[in-house]
Design a protein around this motif. Structure first.
Motif, mmCIF file in Angstrom:
data_model
loop_
_atom_site.group_PDB
_atom_site.id
_atom_site.type_symbol
_atom_site.label_atom_id
_atom_site.label_comp_id
_atom_site.label_asym_id
_atom_site.label_seq_id
_atom_site.Cartn_x
_atom_site.Cartn_y
_atom_site.Cartn_z
ATOM 1 N N THR A 61 45.568 29.009 36.254
ATOM 2 C CA THR A 61 45.985 29.460 37.575
ATOM 3 C C THR A 61 46.816 28.384 38.264
ATOM 4 O O THR A 61 47.825 28.657 38.897
ATOM 5 N N ALA B 270 49.944 36.690 38.079
ATOM 6 C CA ALA B 270 49.026 36.400 36.981
ATOM 7 C C ALA B 270 47.963 35.419 37.456
ATOM 8 O O ALA B 270 46.776 35.577 37.173
ATOM 9 N N ALA B 271 48.407 34.411 38.217
ATOM 10 C CA ALA B 271 47.466 33.404 38.713
ATOM 11 C C ALA B 271 46.423 34.049 39.622
ATOM 12 O O ALA B 271 45.235 33.757 39.531
ATOM 13 N N THR B 272 46.893 34.959 40.486
ATOM 14 C CA THR B 272 45.962 35.634 41.393
ATOM 15 C C THR B 272 44.909 36.405 40.601
ATOM 16 O O THR B 272 43.724 36.365 40.914
ATOM 17 N N LEU C 277 43.947 35.934 37.483
ATOM 18 C CA LEU C 277 43.082 35.055 36.700
ATOM 19 C C LEU C 277 41.999 34.432 37.560
ATOM 20 O O LEU C 277 40.911 34.145 37.103
ATOM 21 N N ARG C 278 42.330 34.208 38.828
ATOM 22 C CA ARG C 278 41.369 33.568 39.726
ATOM 23 C C ARG C 278 40.064 34.369 39.775
ATOM 24 O O ARG C 278 38.991 33.836 39.905
ATOM 25 N N SER D 267 47.482 34.852 26.712
ATOM 26 C CA SER D 267 47.907 35.939 27.585
ATOM 27 C C SER D 267 48.980 35.499 28.574
ATOM 28 O O SER D 267 49.672 36.318 29.154
ATOM 29 N N ALA E 99 40.529 29.452 33.087
ATOM 30 C CA ALA E 99 41.155 30.370 34.041
ATOM 31 C C ALA E 99 41.655 29.587 35.258
ATOM 32 O O ALA E 99 42.773 29.797 35.731
ATOM 33 N N TYR F 163 39.075 36.339 37.356
ATOM 34 C CA TYR F 163 38.688 36.709 35.999
ATOM 35 C C TYR F 163 37.280 36.202 35.732
ATOM 36 O O TYR F 163 36.991 35.033 35.879
ATOM 37 N N LEU G 2 48.939 39.989 31.471
ATOM 38 C CA LEU G 2 49.309 38.833 32.300
ATOM 39 C C LEU G 2 50.775 38.431 32.225
ATOM 40 O O LEU G 2 51.406 38.202 33.242
ATOM 41 N N PRO H 232 54.294 34.855 37.079
ATOM 42 C CA PRO H 232 53.313 33.781 37.166
ATOM 43 C C PRO H 232 52.399 33.834 38.398
ATOM 44 O O PRO H 232 51.196 33.633 38.270
ATOM 45 N N ILE I 132 50.254 27.738 35.562
ATOM 46 C CA ILE I 132 51.351 28.665 35.199
ATOM 47 C C ILE I 132 52.491 28.693 36.202
ATOM 48 O O ILE I 132 53.627 28.589 35.774
ATOM 49 N N PRO I 133 52.214 28.842 37.504
ATOM 50 C CA PRO I 133 53.355 28.977 38.397
ATOM 51 C C PRO I 133 54.282 27.762 38.313
ATOM 52 O O PRO I 133 55.495 27.899 38.462
#
Lengths: 478, 165
Positions: free
Chosen positions: A176, B153-155, B157-158, A442, A172, B160, B145, B150, A179-180
């Motif tokens: 994080t 999604a990152a926020t 997942l943090r 995902s 995860a 998760y 997601l 992106p 991805i961006p």
């Protein structure tokens, strides 16, 4: 029925319902059956074992709830608090000596569980002060900007972190971070897939490296501990790290061949800096000290599972971990493992394990044959169900099989058991095989097909090299 | 199976709804878009979603409409246990200061989009707000997601918290 009502309405309910019925029937029917050579208490234990296995695989109730049920059922049916023993005493005619019920409860405080709790504390502290992100930034730097090297870097860093943190949390975090940045790469560039696969592959393999890396390791260690064998942290690492390095590098080469990046250079730029507040620094010190104490056990003699208690005490004491953080631990994983350990107790006490083993003529296999056979079964099962569950179901049977062959030699017991514990971590062919796969999927960076091809590659590598290392290298280390 | 989460757009101008639906189309696979021409229709739609066990994650709502105003609808939703978590967005050119203040203070307004809006603004806002909704409800973010963009999604997942198994 209440459970049936709870279950209906969700997808996959047919499987769950079938599992529920089958599991409960096994539990209820076993005491009324009579297999030659198996004691009555053995039948009861067999009922619990089959129910647990069916429930763990089909999941009519959550897997940790099954573990909880296993502990309760054993207390009720097989301990000195047994309702059967109390009310219907003569039903245990063969003179089964019921263990104190505390023995089943105390699996929750098993040293291996404490070891994992220590690991949870360290991981929580690392996450809280962003040690994981910062280490990622520092460790990725030397790999430069060439896409393949970036992929190797991502894989290696993920593996290193997941050796100490949970594979899922590491994935995860890495996703994080990634991805961006990866999202800026053109959609048809295979580089996206390369990175999307590097992370779960690194996390799944990296968990093998240390005893605290992933729960199946704990299952193997707990099975050994029941036989009075403790494996020091450093010994496990000496066995596992070379295996991790070899399989990781080969997996990287293989995945790079399959997905050839088009862009020329790529930089993962992570915007963060080391937290230098006193608490953060204290948490780094505790982390470092614990790991050092773990790997130097042979010098000072403090067992791994005792060292694990130090961060459990220190981190909350110095205010690094607060109530909220402690509540956030994956307690259900500890329950899951404890239920498995507890099940192992009855398999032995009642003679069930020995009986199961005696049903097949194993003598012809020899230890090598058994390692290969169980690794294969473990690998296949673990692709479909939780890794921890696969290890939990197989381990008590495996250890009963290997015990007579080992002839009292610790190494002869450690090698096959560790091999089975390790091999399940290589079972990642399906998106559902592990949470890291599910997370990577995902993001949309990769598809099921990508997971399947990399999973088959990693699975074959893992299988071949685990068996090879178990037979050739591990005997030298132990 | 993951929870279905809908988006509801309420506006009395059919053209506006049409544009909104078109702009939100990329989300349609996971976040079905519903439309209503006024507050009464919106309430009906919410009842229907509830019967279908579909959650309502985000509502885009005009203010001045025949019948009940948009802000009143949003306030009523906030006072209703079942719709409190829904992310509420005003999509309007005509809400005065009073109505806007009321929406912020009494309807926990999440976002304000002034008509006419920029291309893709609706989509961006929907993605962000849907992420916030999923986080607030503690839903497993994985099924959604790749539709959230992106950064969001990152926020998600943090935070998760799924364990190894």
């Amino acid at each position: 029925m209440l459970f049936a009502a709870m279950i209906s309405g969700s997808r996959g309910s047919a499987k769950k319902l079938a599992g529920l019925v089958l599991g409960l029937s096994a539990l209820l029917a076993m005491p009324f059956l009579s297999f030659g050579g198996l004691s009555f208490s053995g039948h009861v234990a067999l009922g619990i074992f089959v129910m647990a296995a069916v429930f763990w695989i089909t999941e009519p109730i959550p897997i940790y709830a099954t573990s909880m049920a296993v502990i309760l059922l054993q207390v009720l049916l097989l301990s000195d608090q047994s309702i059967i023993l109390e009310r219907l005493g003569p039903l245990h005619p063969e003179g089964y000596t019921a263990p104190p019920y505390v023995e089943f409860y105390s699996t929750l405080a098993n040293p291996i569980i404490i070891l994992f709790l220590g690991g949870f504390c360290l991981a929580a502290a690392a996450e809280k002060y962003r040690l994981d992100r910062n280490l990622t930034r520092v460790l990725l730097k030397p790999f430069g900007t060439r896409p393949r090297m970036v992929s190797l870097g991502v894989m290696v860093v993920t593996a290193v972190l997941s050796a100490f943190m949970s594979n899922t949390a590491t994935t995860a975090m890495m996703i994080t971070v990634a991805i961006p940045i990866v999202a800026t790469v053109s959609h048809d560039d295979p580089f996206r897939r390369l990175i999307g696969l590097s992370i779960p592959v690194g996390a799944n393999i990296g968990g093998i490296a240390t005893p605290i890396g992933t729960p199946p390791n704990a299952v193997a260690l707990a099975a050994l501990a029941r036989e009075g064998i403790t494996v020091p942290f450093s010994t496990w690492m000496l066995m596992a790290v070379p295996l991790v390095v070899v399989t990781l590098l080969l997996a990287w080469l293989g995945i790079c061949r399959m997905f050839k990046p088009r862009i020329d250079s790529f930089e993962i730029d992570i915007d963060s800096s080391f937290d230098r507040s006193p608490r953060a620094v204290a948490s780094y010190v505790v982390f470092g000290m614990t790991v050092v104490l773990w790997v130097t056990e042979k010098l000072h003699g403090i067992p791994t599972t005792v060292v694990a208690f130090i961060p459990i005490v220190l981190l909350p004491a110095i205010g690094v971990l607060e109530k909220r953080d402690i509540r956030g631990f994956s307690w259900e994983v500890l329950w899951l493992v404890a239920g498995g350990i507890s099940l192992g107790l009855s398999l032995q006490h009642t003679g069930l394990a020995v009986w199961m083993v005696s049903q097949i003529a194993w003598e012809g296999f020899g230890t090598t044959g058994l390692v290969v056979l169980f690794s294969l079964v473990g690998f296949l099962v673990a692709n479909l169900v939780s890794h921890t569950v696969s290890a939990t179901i197989l381990m008590p049977i495996a250890i009963s099989l290997v015990l007579p062959l080992a002839g009292g030699v610790a190494a002869a017991l450690i090698i096959p058991i560790a091999a089975i514990g390790v091999i399940v971590s290589y079972a990642n062919i399906l998106p559902i095989s592990t949470p890291p796969n599910a997370i990577a999927m995902s993001t949309g960076l990769i598809e099921t097909r990508d997971i399947a091809v990399s999973g088959i590659l990693v699975g074959v590598l893992g299988f071949v090299f685990t068996v090879l290392f178990a037979l050739v290298l591990w005997p030298l280390v132990l | 199976m993951s929870q279905t989460i809908a988006i509801l757009c309420v506006d009395d101008e059919p053209d506006v709804l049409e544009v909104a639906v078109r702009e939100l189309a990329p989300l349609e696979d996971v976040f079905p878009v519903e439309t209503a021409a006024n507050a009464a229709e919106a309430r009906e739609c919410m009842e229907r979603l509830e019967r279908e066990r579909t959650a309502l994650g985000v509502i885009f709502c005009d203010h001045i409409m025949p019948g009940e105003t948009g802000v009143d609808l949003l306030v009523a939703m906030t006072n209703d246990e079942r719709r409190r978590q829904t992310r509420k967005i005003l999509l309007t050119g005509q809400a005065g200061l009073d109505a806007t203040v009321k929406a912020v203070n009494q309807a926990d307004l999440a976002h304000y989009i002034a008509k006419p809006w920029d291309k893709d603004e609706l989509l961006q806002v929907a993605r962000r707000q849907m992420g916030l909704y999923i986080a607030a409800c503690g839903l497993d973010p994985l099924p959604y997601l790749q539709y959230l963009g992106p950064e969001h999604a990152a926020t998600l997942l943090r935070d998760y918290r799924e364990a190894d198994r």
